[in-house]
Design an enzyme around this catalytic site. Structure first.
Site, mmCIF file in Angstrom:
data_model
loop_
_atom_site.group_PDB
_atom_site.id
_atom_site.type_symbol
_atom_site.label_atom_id
_atom_site.label_comp_id
_atom_site.label_asym_id
_atom_site.label_seq_id
_atom_site.Cartn_x
_atom_site.Cartn_y
_atom_site.Cartn_z
ATOM 1 N N TYR A 1 -14.792 11.618 -19.551
ATOM 2 C CA TYR A 1 -14.875 10.218 -19.194
ATOM 3 C C TYR A 1 -16.070 10.080 -17.795
ATOM 4 O O TYR A 1 -15.962 10.881 -16.957
ATOM 5 C CB TYR A 1 -13.775 9.589 -18.491
ATOM 6 C CG TYR A 1 -13.859 8.125 -18.214
ATOM 7 C CD1 TYR A 1 -13.997 6.911 -18.943
ATOM 8 C CD2 TYR A 1 -14.144 7.637 -16.672
ATOM 9 C CE1 TYR A 1 -14.726 5.654 -18.719
ATOM 10 C CE2 TYR A 1 -14.344 6.323 -16.290
ATOM 11 C CZ TYR A 1 -14.641 5.448 -17.329
ATOM 12 O OH TYR A 1 -14.759 4.110 -16.945
ATOM 13 N N ARG B 1 0.702 -1.440 0.105
ATOM 14 C CA ARG B 1 0.058 -0.031 0.165
ATOM 15 C C ARG B 1 0.833 1.353 -0.029
ATOM 16 O O ARG B 1 0.382 2.222 -0.168
ATOM 17 C CB ARG B 1 -0.993 -0.092 1.240
ATOM 18 C CG ARG B 1 -1.839 1.073 1.051
ATOM 19 C CD ARG B 1 -3.270 0.811 2.098
ATOM 20 N NE ARG B 1 -2.559 0.364 3.369
ATOM 21 C CZ ARG B 1 -2.164 1.115 4.356
ATOM 22 N NH1 ARG B 1 -1.770 2.450 3.854
ATOM 23 N NH2 ARG B 1 -1.539 0.848 5.472
ATOM 24 N N LYS C 1 -6.882 0.088 -20.228
ATOM 25 C CA LYS C 1 -7.105 0.306 -21.532
ATOM 26 C C LYS C 1 -5.802 -0.066 -22.289
ATOM 27 O O LYS C 1 -5.579 -1.291 -22.405
ATOM 28 C CB LYS C 1 -7.578 1.843 -22.062
ATOM 29 C CG LYS C 1 -8.757 2.303 -20.897
ATOM 30 C CD LYS C 1 -10.142 1.520 -20.921
ATOM 31 C CE LYS C 1 -10.902 1.771 -20.092
ATOM 32 N NZ LYS C 1 -11.206 3.160 -19.605
ATOM 33 N N ASP D 1 -5.761 13.488 -18.681
ATOM 34 C CA ASP D 1 -6.079 12.202 -18.931
ATOM 35 C C ASP D 1 -5.749 11.595 -20.280
ATOM 36 O O ASP D 1 -6.325 12.051 -21.430
ATOM 37 C CB ASP D 1 -7.528 11.897 -18.766
ATOM 38 C CG ASP D 1 -7.913 10.452 -18.676
ATOM 39 O OD1 ASP D 1 -7.349 9.423 -19.543
ATOM 40 O OD2 ASP D 1 -8.917 10.128 -18.146
HETATM 41 C C1 LIG Z 1 -11.653 3.937 -18.735
HETATM 42 C C2 LIG Z 1 -11.471 5.093 -18.351
HETATM 43 C C3 LIG Z 1 -11.105 5.908 -17.279
HETATM 44 C C4 LIG Z 1 -11.377 5.018 -15.859
HETATM 45 O O1 LIG Z 1 -10.507 3.932 -15.763
HETATM 46 P P1 LIG Z 1 -10.749 2.552 -14.938
HETATM 47 O O2 LIG Z 1 -9.641 1.919 -15.246
HETATM 48 O O3 LIG Z 1 -12.131 2.129 -15.613
HETATM 49 O O4 LIG Z 1 -11.033 3.199 -13.630
HETATM 50 C C5 LIG Z 1 -10.719 7.177 -17.110
HETATM 51 N N1 LIG Z 1 -10.418 7.770 -18.282
HETATM 52 C C6 LIG Z 1 -10.766 7.368 -19.428
HETATM 53 C C7 LIG Z 1 -10.500 8.297 -20.741
HETATM 54 C C8 LIG Z 1 -11.333 5.942 -19.636
HETATM 55 O O5 LIG Z 1 -11.329 5.435 -20.944
#
Ligand SMILES: *Cc1c(COP(=O)(O)O)cnc(C)c1O
Length: 386
Positions: free
Chosen positions: A102, A48, A199, A174
């Site tokens: 998102y 952690r 992703k 992001d």
């Molecule tokens: C999927 C996604 C997230 C969130 O990610 P998780 O792994 O599902 O928590 C944030 N930003 C974007 C652009 C995403 O496609």
């Protein structure tokens, strides 16, 4: 050779590998221990604390890819996003948030910020002027996500970074859709880069993870909160993620090549009303993409004309999977109106340009002609004769 000077694929393959000094195996050993010596060490290791050997070393690969000093790996993208936002937003602070973000991030802000006394404004559109308009005396953070989901709109990263710097506001981007293979926001002046590693980093639709990269100073601050929130990733999955990331460069480049060809194919098809992809010359974001991206990514969306029917189209697909999420080596499609944007009212969806006929396409690594054939047969099948 410093990681910055190495080629992308070399960084993907080698940066942040753990040496197997006992057996000289070529892959990183996996350290599953949750208990480490505390007597004769400088670093007290604990999962952690984000500092077990596998976490520490994979973080170096992510930092190298994003041209950052340091990084942390989380159990999900949302764990990374929530820890980052709450590190830099305290009670009484204000955040400027890009309008198209998102859904999970939007929900986090709208549902929970009020409980922390944090104020926020969503920009009216994605222009730098729209961001500037939202800035208040107490603004401490600006949050962007480019390309955006599902219409692949771009934000001028350099313009936002410049605006924020002139007001001493921290910026977070992001970078999930682009990946560091295609875009490095830190080079354009952004302070913090965030990824849903679920992703492209994972890339095989079998890992849930997240990551944040920034300067050491910023990462120390995020770490301080993150270790108490406890959103670390299990070492076994960290190890799997390292394996996945070795092919990040070649996967994303192959996916992006396919995406460009498919976008062109769709644009010429009589069943298609519009294609949203910054790699198309017809895209209003094409020139900005050329400036701030190294390619155009592998996500696109397109809209069918009547009488072709989007639900019928997805049902008729044989190779491409109608499926949530994105970025796997397999091609997937979904209807934003039934998934990511299902909670909006009809008029809100129309306002954002998200019609029932809009299809989001996460392009995989399959042979291009097979993808085209699948799309063609599904278009024929979903054509409703009147
Ligand atoms: C999927 C996604 C997230 C969130 O990610 P998780 O792994 O599902 O928590 C944030 N930003 C974007 C652009 C995403 O496609």
């Amino acid at each position: 050779m410093s990681p910055k000077k190495q080629g992308l694929n070399t960084i993907c393959t080698h940066s942040g590998s753990l040496e197997d000094s006992v057996f000289k195996g070529v892959v990183s050993p996996l350290y599953m221990s949750t208990s480490y010596d505390f007597m004769e060490v400088d670093t007290k290791r604990y999962p952690r604390y984000f500092n077990t050997p596998n976490q520490e070393f994979l973080s170096k690969k992510i930092a190298a890819l994003e041209h950052a000093e340091a990084a942390l790996i989380f159990g999900s993208g949302m764990a990374a996003i929530s820890a980052t936002l709450l590190t830099f937003l305290k009670s009484g602070d204000h955040a400027v948030i890009q309008n198209d973000i998102y859904g999970g991030t939007r929900n986090f802000i709208v549902s929970h910020f009020k409980n922390y006394g944090i104020q926020y404004s969503f920009t009216r559109d994605l222009s730098a002027e729209a961001f500037e308009e939202c800035i208040q005396e107490n603004t401490t953070l600006i949050y962007i996500e480019t390309p955006s989901n599902p219409l692949l709109k771009l934000v001028d990263i350099f313009a936002i970074a410049k605006l924020a710097k002139s007001r001493q506001i921290i910026t977070a981007a992001d970078n999930t859709f682009a990946t560091p293979i295609v875009q490095n926001p830190i080079d354009l002046g952004i302070d913090i880069v965030i990824h849903s590693a679920t992703k492209y980093f994972g890339g095989h639709s079998d890992i849930s993870a997240g990551a944040v990269a920034s300067s050491q100073e910023v990462m120390d601050k995020i770490w301080d909160l993150a270790k108490d929130f406890g959103g670390n990733l299990s070492d076994y999955t960290v190890w799997l993620l390292e394996r996945s990331m070795k092919t990040l460069g070649i996967r994303v480049k192959a996916q992006q090549r396919n995406a460009k060809r498919l976008a062109k194919f769709l644009e010429k098809n009589k069943a298609v009303k519009a294609v949203h992809y910054p790699g198309l010359k017809s895209s209003e974001y094409h020139s900005l993409a050329k400036i701030q991206m190294k390619g155009y990514g592998a996500m696109l969306s397109f809209e069918l004309k009547d009488p072709w029917n989007s639900e019928g189209f997805l049902k008729a697909l044989k190779l491409i999977k109608p499926s949530m999420s994105l970025a796997g080596v397999e091609s997937t499609m979904l209807l934003p109106s039934k998934t990511s944007h299902a909670l909006l009212t009809d008029s809100e969806r129309m306002e954002q340009g998200i019609t029932d006929q809009l299809i989001r396409f996460s392009v995989g690594i399959e042979t291009k002609s097979d993808l085209i054939e699948d799309i063609q047969q599904a278009l024929t099948a979903c054509h409703i004769k009147k």
